[in-house]
Enzyme design. Structure first.
Site, short mmCIF file in Angstrom:
data_model
loop_
_atom_site.label_atom_id
_atom_site.label_comp_id
_atom_site.label_asym_id
_atom_site.label_seq_id
_atom_site.Cartn_x
_atom_site.Cartn_y
_atom_site.Cartn_z
N ASP A 219 55.35 55.25 -5.37
CA ASP A 219 54.96 56.33 -5.66
C ASP A 219 53.49 56.82 -4.93
O ASP A 219 52.96 55.89 -4.67
CB ASP A 219 54.61 56.46 -7.23
CG ASP A 219 54.56 57.82 -7.93
OD1 ASP A 219 54.68 58.75 -7.30
OD2 ASP A 219 54.11 57.96 -9.17
N ARG A 605 46.75 70.38 -12.62
CA ARG A 605 46.76 69.48 -13.95
C ARG A 605 47.04 70.37 -14.89
O ARG A 605 47.34 70.03 -16.09
CB ARG A 605 45.50 68.80 -14.23
CG ARG A 605 45.24 67.57 -13.03
CD ARG A 605 46.35 66.67 -12.75
NE ARG A 605 46.84 67.24 -11.48
CZ ARG A 605 48.11 66.73 -11.02
NH1 ARG A 605 48.80 66.04 -11.94
NH2 ARG A 605 48.58 67.61 -9.98
#
Length: 739
Positions: A219, A605
């Site tokens: 990742d 975010r």
DNA sequence: TTTTCCCACGACGGT
DNA sequence: CGTGGGAAAA
């Protein structure tokens, strides 16, 4: 209906593409963790792959934890056999089994940043290096970069040793490594380096792990550095089932050696690689996503992406400039209060900032209003002084090989063994090729420490006593005994200050930790406990944050990567804060671009609402600084931005006629004017191409090129020391030098 | 020799 | 503002 039906076409493609190299270019909020976890489930449930044949590497422990939970809920039986961990934790775990092949003891210690610093100080002192010329900070970062590029001291010398400075750094590097080994210690970078060393020197060990990890997923691939790339390549070489996931726009760890070419060149390194793009964003509202796209579009040389969403438009992105950082915090907190009264849960709100230093004021204001909050990584638990002290005691009881631990505790609590004595013991230890603790045990033979002999004996006896005690007692009993004998606890209790009380609480927390370990473990013992806890040295962040805790979270932007919140407050949107002073002064446009990516990460975010704020005036480096609002604010297309007034009697520059839904903050103070702080054009430059100029950081160089760009000049200079840099004239403040 | 106190200096981010 | 290093005080 299978679990895979909930995925979109590209996500499904990525899940089903299990064999061979695969690059997933996954934009922010495009469901990459979802794809990864489903891919793991698919491998196990549909392809019949054994869970222990799967390795998933993440960047942070937080991400690992989250992935673990999500895999657990997807995969029924055997999910605990999947390796899901960070690079560093993976290395640590494997090295604990095999590092003896490299001549280290298997109960090695991991040095954190402050341990590294202490050791480096000692090395510089021992080598009589002038720390004015070679500040430990810069030497350490130089060495760290070398390690990140998998360069040994010898490689470093061969490659860069052409000048005196680098030769000296090579000397320091060599000595530093030697001392680490004598202490049976690895620093963070070493965990990766030694792992590659191990695999290269021991093909049979490598093959064992190649067979074990037949399916590898990485990742945040855009943030991997060269060693990490080597590591992954080695592991994946045999079966080539390597799936990497990343987004070049979210690369924010260049300062730590991240090599963006790992992701940009993946298809070249693995020519038969499949590439899948995930471009649908499921997280943010259109307005937030458009704001983010507007900002990131200012970066050059990125892989063009078209992130889109089916989500609603939502509210505009809010921006407000306050007078001071106090008013900013006040405003943010009162908005939080307001939202809370409107039914928004605290845990759905987060305050993000560029630097840790900014957290303090927010914390203060939250406390004042009794709003529950948690700071993610203020200081990690195992970084705290008292915890390090006590852990050092335990380490020394277990093994005296780590000199740093011994030195840490030899005079804590104070027992009259001072620096001079320590220095003499150290000299003796080096002379006789023994550990520092052995020197203490043999203090009788060192005439120079005769004066402190009684105290040293007492200390040595005490350690002996602890060691005997530990033979027949549990860890918690041992710690209790240590606290008792050393009077460590008594001293704190006597102090009675707020600080000492919080330290005592930390100690209780450590007891809880030990109790938990002793309960969980079949065969609890000190050595394994220490090995496990050294992993916590690597454990940044929310470890003890309960999911159900309803708290406002505070963290840095770096820490927020990979997370999402309904409501995000991003403070300190000021030039000099964000983008940071260093990035601006470097004159290096790529550093600004990294800041911009960080801003992109911050904006993305947010799911529903995004509140940006800045302060006109802020205490920085002990001085009041006046900073213009961040350029990133200007880069958000005004159609998506709602600029709040600040009790203005003044004219507004950017007018919005949109309804203001949330009036936040009651900040008093002077009005602001967005055009007030525009950068002054450089005007006439007093140097031209071919001139010798001086830069505050890079030193002297020759001007190669001057181009007019927008409101400023772009100057390209060949610096004698650091090579060619491109910079803006108004920031670089170059001075012409006459030869 | 050890401890305390004060001044200078330095700043981003994190495994 | 906080830390660290160096000089004065114990």
């Amino acid at each position: 209906m299978s679990i895979y039906d909930t995925l979109n076409k590209e996500q499904r493609e990525a899940v089903f593409c299990t064999e061979g190299p695969l690059l997933m270019l996954a934009g922010a909020g495009s469901g990459k963790t979802r794809s990864l976890t489903h891919r793991i489930a698919y491998l196990i449930e549909e392809k019949g792959i054994a869970p222990w044949n799967i390795l998933a590497i993440t960047f942070t422990n937080k991400a690992a934890q989250e992935m673990r939970e999500r895999v657990d809920s997807l995969v029924g039986y055997g999910s605990e056999d999947i390796w899901i961990s960070t690079f560093h934790a993976t290395c640590s775990r494997i090295l604990r089994r095999h590092i003896d092949l490299l001549g280290y003891d298997r109960n090695f210690t991991i040095y954190d940043a402050s341990d590294q610093k202490s050791l480096m100080k000692e090395v510089l002192k021992e080598m009589k290096i002038d720390t004015k010329q070679f500040p430990e900070r810069s030497v350490m970062s130089e060495i760290s970069s070398a390690k990140n590029e998998y360069k040994s001291p010898l490689d470093y010398r061969n490659e860069y040793g052409s000048n005196y400075r680098n030769q000296r750094i090579a000397d320091i590097y060599e000595c530093y490594q030697k001392r680490l080994k004598e202490n049976n210690a690895l620093d963070f970078d070493d965990l990766l380096v030694k792992m590659v060393d191990l695999f290269q020197a021991n093909p049979e060990v490598l093959e064992h792990y190649q067979d074990r990890f037949r399916y590898i997923m990485v990742d945040e691939y855009q943030d991997t550095n060269t060693v990490q790339f080597l590591l992954v390549s080695l592991l994946a070489k045999k079966y080539c089932n390597l799936c990497v996931v990343g987004d070049d726009d979210q690369s924010i760890y260049k300062f730590r050696g991240a090599n963006i070419y790992n992701i940009l060149n993946f298809e070249k390194v693995f020519p038969d690689a499949q590439v899948i793009r995930l471009e649908q964003n499921y997280r943010s509202t259109q307005n937030i996503l458009n704001a983010a796209n507007g900002v990131i579009a200012n970066n050059k040389g990125r892989k063009e992406k078209k992130l889109w969403t089916e989500n609603q438009k939502g509210e505009l992105v809010h921006f407000k400039q306050y007078d001071t950082e106090y008013e900013e915090a006040e405003g943010v907190v009162s908005t939080i209060n307001f939202l809370s009264m409107r039914g928004v849960e605290y845990k759905d709100m987060a305050i993000l900032y560029r630097t840790n230093a900014q957290s303090r004021i927010f914390e203060e204001k939250l406390k004042q209003r009794n709003i529950p909050y948690a700071i993610v990584r203020g200081i990690s638990f195992y970084d705290r002084k008292e915890i390090k002290d006590l852990m050092s005691y335990l380490k020394v009881v277990d093994s005296g090989m780590d000199d740093l631990s011994v030195k840490r505790i030899i005079n804590v609590p104070k027992r009259g063994i001072g620096q001079t004595t320590i220095n003499r013991l150290q000299e003796f230890a080096i002379m006789n090729q023994m550990s520092f603790l052995d020197a203490v045990f043999n203090a009788d033979e060192i005439p120079e420490v005769a004066r402190a002999l009684a105290k040293l004996h007492k200390f040595a006896d005490m350690i002996e006593n602890f060691r005997n005690y530990s033979m027949e007692h549990e860890i918690s009993e041992l710690l209790e005994h240590i606290l008792d004998v050393t009077q460590y606890r008594a001293e704190l209790e006597a102090e009675g200050t707020d600080e000492s009380i919080s330290r005592l609480e930390d100690i209780e927390e450590l007891f809880n930790d030990i109790a938990y370990y002793e309960e969980e473990e079949e065969n609890p013992n000190l050595r394994d406990f220490l090995a496990e806890k050294d992993m916590y040295t690597l454990n940044a962040g929310i470890d003890n944050l309960e999911e159900e805790d309803n708290k406002v979270l505070l963290m840095t932007l770096h820490n927020a990567k990979g997370l999402e919140f309904n409501n995000v407050f991003l403070g300190g949107m000021e030039e000099g804060v964000f983008p940071g002073y260093g990035a601006m002064m470097s004159g290096d446009e790529s550093e600004i671009e990294e800041e911009r990516r960080l801003c992109y990460v911050g904006i993305t975010r947010a799911k529903e609402r995004l509140f940006l704020s800045s302060a006109k005036r802020r205490m920085l480096r002990g001085q009041t600084q006046y900073n213009r609002h961040s350029r990133f604010i200007d880069e958000i297309p005004s159609a998506y931005l709602d600029i709040k007034k600040n009790n203005s009697t003044h004219q507004e520059v950017k007018k919005t006629d949109r309804p203001v839904k949330y009036q936040y903050g009651a900040g008093a103070g002077k009005p602001y004017n967005l055009s007030d702080f525009k950068i002054k054009p450089a005007g006439e430059l007093n140097y031209q191409v071919g001139d010798r100029v001086k830069h505050i950081k890079f030193g002297v160089g020759t001007v190669q090129e001057i181009t007019k760009g927008g409101r400023d000049y772009e100057v390209s200079v060949d610096f004698d020391r650091v090579g060619r840099k491109k910079m803006f004239a108004s920031f670089a403040k170059l001075k012409k030098v006459t030869i």
